[in-house]
Write a protein that holds these residues in place. Structure first.
Motif, mmCIF file in Angstrom:
data_model
loop_
_atom_site.group_PDB
_atom_site.id
_atom_site.type_symbol
_atom_site.label_atom_id
_atom_site.label_comp_id
_atom_site.label_asym_id
_atom_site.label_seq_id
_atom_site.Cartn_x
_atom_site.Cartn_y
_atom_site.Cartn_z
ATOM 1 N N LEU A 130 -35.424 18.229 -3.275
ATOM 2 C CA LEU A 130 -36.535 19.180 -3.307
ATOM 3 C C LEU A 130 -36.561 20.015 -2.030
ATOM 4 O O LEU A 130 -36.683 21.253 -2.082
ATOM 5 N N ASP A 133 -33.716 22.547 -1.919
ATOM 6 C CA ASP A 133 -33.984 23.704 -2.782
ATOM 7 C C ASP A 133 -34.954 24.675 -2.119
ATOM 8 O O ASP A 133 -34.824 25.895 -2.276
ATOM 9 N N LEU A 134 -35.918 24.141 -1.368
ATOM 10 C CA LEU A 134 -36.950 24.979 -0.766
ATOM 11 C C LEU A 134 -36.615 25.402 0.659
ATOM 12 O O LEU A 134 -37.375 26.165 1.266
ATOM 13 N N ILE A 136 -36.500 23.419 3.345
ATOM 14 C CA ILE A 136 -37.367 22.708 4.285
ATOM 15 C C ILE A 136 -36.552 21.674 5.042
ATOM 16 O O ILE A 136 -35.912 20.811 4.442
ATOM 17 N N ALA A 158 -44.332 21.821 -0.897
ATOM 18 C CA ALA A 158 -43.266 21.137 -1.640
ATOM 19 C C ALA A 158 -43.843 20.200 -2.697
ATOM 20 O O ALA A 158 -43.321 20.111 -3.818
ATOM 21 N N VAL A 161 -44.942 22.185 -5.720
ATOM 22 C CA VAL A 161 -43.782 22.650 -6.490
ATOM 23 C C VAL A 161 -43.162 21.497 -7.277
ATOM 24 O O VAL A 161 -42.654 21.684 -8.389
ATOM 25 N N SER A 162 -43.240 20.280 -6.724
ATOM 26 C CA SER A 162 -42.564 19.127 -7.335
ATOM 27 C C SER A 162 -43.131 18.769 -8.711
ATOM 28 O O SER A 162 -42.485 18.064 -9.476
ATOM 29 N N GLN A 184 -40.315 32.098 4.660
ATOM 30 C CA GLN A 184 -39.740 31.024 3.846
ATOM 31 C C GLN A 184 -40.610 30.759 2.615
ATOM 32 O O GLN A 184 -40.105 30.603 1.495
ATOM 33 N N LEU A 185 -41.936 30.728 2.803
ATOM 34 C CA LEU A 185 -42.853 30.519 1.685
ATOM 35 C C LEU A 185 -42.732 31.652 0.668
ATOM 36 O O LEU A 185 -42.714 31.411 -0.542
ATOM 37 N N ILE A 188 -39.877 31.175 -1.553
ATOM 38 C CA ILE A 188 -40.183 30.148 -2.555
ATOM 39 C C ILE A 188 -41.022 30.754 -3.674
ATOM 40 O O ILE A 188 -40.763 30.520 -4.863
ATOM 41 N N GLU A 191 -39.019 32.923 -6.005
ATOM 42 C CA GLU A 191 -38.182 32.110 -6.895
ATOM 43 C C GLU A 191 -39.031 31.520 -8.023
ATOM 44 O O GLU A 191 -38.605 31.486 -9.186
ATOM 45 N N LEU A 192 -40.231 31.079 -7.693
ATOM 46 C CA LEU A 192 -41.130 30.546 -8.714
ATOM 47 C C LEU A 192 -41.505 31.633 -9.719
ATOM 48 O O LEU A 192 -41.549 31.399 -10.928
#
Length: 503
Positions: A130, A133-134, A136, A158, A161-162, A184-185, A188, A191-192
């Motif tokens: 996880l 992928d992110l 982190i 995270a 998202v999990s 970075q957020l 994410i 991508e979501l």
């Protein structure tokens, strides 16, 4: 024709004793979009999301998720349906590992001699995958208590998202993140979005919503003001509709004139070899000294050491030319220092005590009479003056601190330290999690204090705040001072350059 919205909250109303928190509020979210939800503290944003998530029961209205009417009675039901939420206040279990915090309540299990036990190996692998992928970089086996506020926030992201949710509510996700972590957020989030996830994004950093949002809903005083496509509204329009008035300036005028040096630090070096080393700086009477840098720059650690919360192995501190040795916060108070901590909820307020108790707790000795009896008349008189002077919105001085908005809680903490007659105020992220209107009020307090000769050290992760409020900016990188920048004429590029490389 299929419904274009994955989530519809229609005419939601919620009343608490004496307060109409929500009044016929509507919010709609499309799959694969970011819907910003903005408003001042107390506008009802978090209350609305807690109604969605089953934390609160709403009095009237309806929630439609994927075309079905839903009434979630607890968060587990919302999660099971495909809704997850990053709440504004972090609630980690400090003495459990990162991976245990993420998979709490849904640990992977295996059989050992026929007995179900937690599968630590699979939990580690799932957490590592996880995080990879992110993007982190946190050890899944690290204790939550050992992590910074920003690292804990990334873990909460995270965790949300999990769940592989179809709707993710992000309530102030960047309030404790640096510029790099915000980027970075946003990666994410994009991508979501590409995977069809709907994001409901709450933030007081209004510039962010123009970078990441597709639509924006504005609330004020528990009421629905309206919804706009992000390209059909401006920042000034958002602010005006949020506060119900025009805010022509983001920062108040300053009339302070820095004078002689009041605080001087020479070669301060932490007892922790991974923290700050050989740091020297000066603070002048009536000066606002901004402190910038990225996470890991050791800004908080440095200032907590000055205040006696952390130990140094070498270095000298002088106040008004006299060398002092501050070993604990009590001694710091004796030398007229004050510290407003970064994490208001965990280390600033006493939520179940009254406004007056929170305000007086650092200065009880000032009001003691013979036999250690508190002079209630004088102490409450000063509380009343403080509430009036800082325009603290509270029903009464007896109101529990937990019922005040973030901005008003912050004002109470300011007045707490003003009652100690402090001359040097260290403010660590003083406007974190506070809306644009309350921010201006906090800025006005800071400017007024500096104008009265108080000396301010202000740590901030918000570039506009540093530039707009500071007379000088001290930038740190990896425990060292990488440069000083004059507040007038400073720009984000030079601050970021210093923040990313030790000069």
């Amino acid at each position: 024709m299929p419904n274009e919205y994955i989530l519809e909250m229609k005419n939601i109303s919620k009343r608490f004793p004496g307060v109409q928190a929500l009044n016929n509020v509507t919010l709609k979210a499309r799959p694969g979009s970011v819907h910003a939800l903005v408003g001042e503290n107390g506008a009802g944003k978090s209350t609305l999301m807690k109604c969605l998530f089953g934390i609160y029961f709403y009095d009237s209205g309806e929630i439609i998720f994927e075309g079905e009417n839903c009434l979630f009675k607890k968060p587990e039901e919302a999660i099971a349906k495909g809704i997850s939420m990053i709440q504004q206040e972090q609630n980690p279990i400090p003495y459990r590992t990162v991976m245990e915090n993420i998979w709490l309540g849904r640990y992977p299990m295996k059989k050992y001699m026929g007995i179900p036990v937690i599968d630590d190996g699979r939990m580690y692998d799932s957490t590592k995958a996880l995080f990879d992928d992110l993007g982190i970089n946190i050890d899944p086996k690290a204790m939550a208590a050992a992590l910074s506020v920003s690292q804990l926030q990334m873990i909460e992201i995270a965790k949300a998202v999990s769940y592989n949710a179809k709707v993710i509510v992000m309530d102030e996700p960047t309030s404790s993140l640096t510029e790099n972590e915000v980027g970075q957020l946003f990666r994410i989030i994009n991508e979501l979005k590409s995977n069809g996830v709907a994001i409901i994004y709450i933030s007081h950093r209004l510039e962010e919503i123009f970078e990441i949002a597709d639509e924006v809903t504005i609330m004020r005083d528990g009421n629905y003001i309206g919804e706009w496509p992000i390209d059909e509204i401006t920042l000034d329009m958002v602010i005006s509709k949020m506060v119900g008035r025009e805010l022509t300036k983001r920062f108040p005028p300053k009339h302070n004139v820095p004078g002689d040096v009041i605080l001087k630090a020479e070669n301060l070096t932490s007892i922790n070899p991974k923290s700050f080393k050989d740091v020297s700086f000066e603070l002048r009477h009536g000066e606002i000294l901004g402190v910038g840098g990225l996470v890991g720059a050791q800004r908080t650690e440095l200032m907590e050491s000055v205040f006696g919360l952390r130990h140094i192995v070498r270095g000298h501190v002088y106040i008004n030319g006299k060398e002092i040795a501050i070993k604990n916060p009590i001694e710091a108070k004796m030398h007229k220092l004050a510290l407003l901590t970064e994490d208001r909820r965990d280390t600033g307020i006493f939520p179940v005590l009254s406004v007056s108790d929170n305000m007086l707790i650092a200065s009880w000795n000032k009001y003691k009479k013979r036999g250690n009896v508190i002079d209630g008349k004088n102490s409450l008189s000063d509380v009343g003056k403080g509430i009036k002077a800082l325009d603290i919105k509270t029903p009464s001085h007896k109101t529990l601190m937990q019922y005040l908005s973030g901005g008003n809680q912050q004002k109470v903490i300011f007045e707490r330290w003003l009652l100690t007659d402090s001359e040097i105020l260290i403010l660590d992220e003083p406007t974190r999690g506070i809306d644009v209107g309350a921010k201006y009020e906090i800025y006005s307090i800071i400017a007024d204090l500096a104008g009265k000769g108080k000396s301010i050290i202000m740590i901030s992760s918000e570039m506009p705040e540093l530039i707009g409020m500071s007379d000088r900016i001290m930038v740190m990188c990896e425990g060292r001072i990488s440069g000083f920048v004059n507040g007038e004429g400073a720009d984000e590029e030079i601050i970021m350059r210093y923040a990313t490389q030790y000069a």
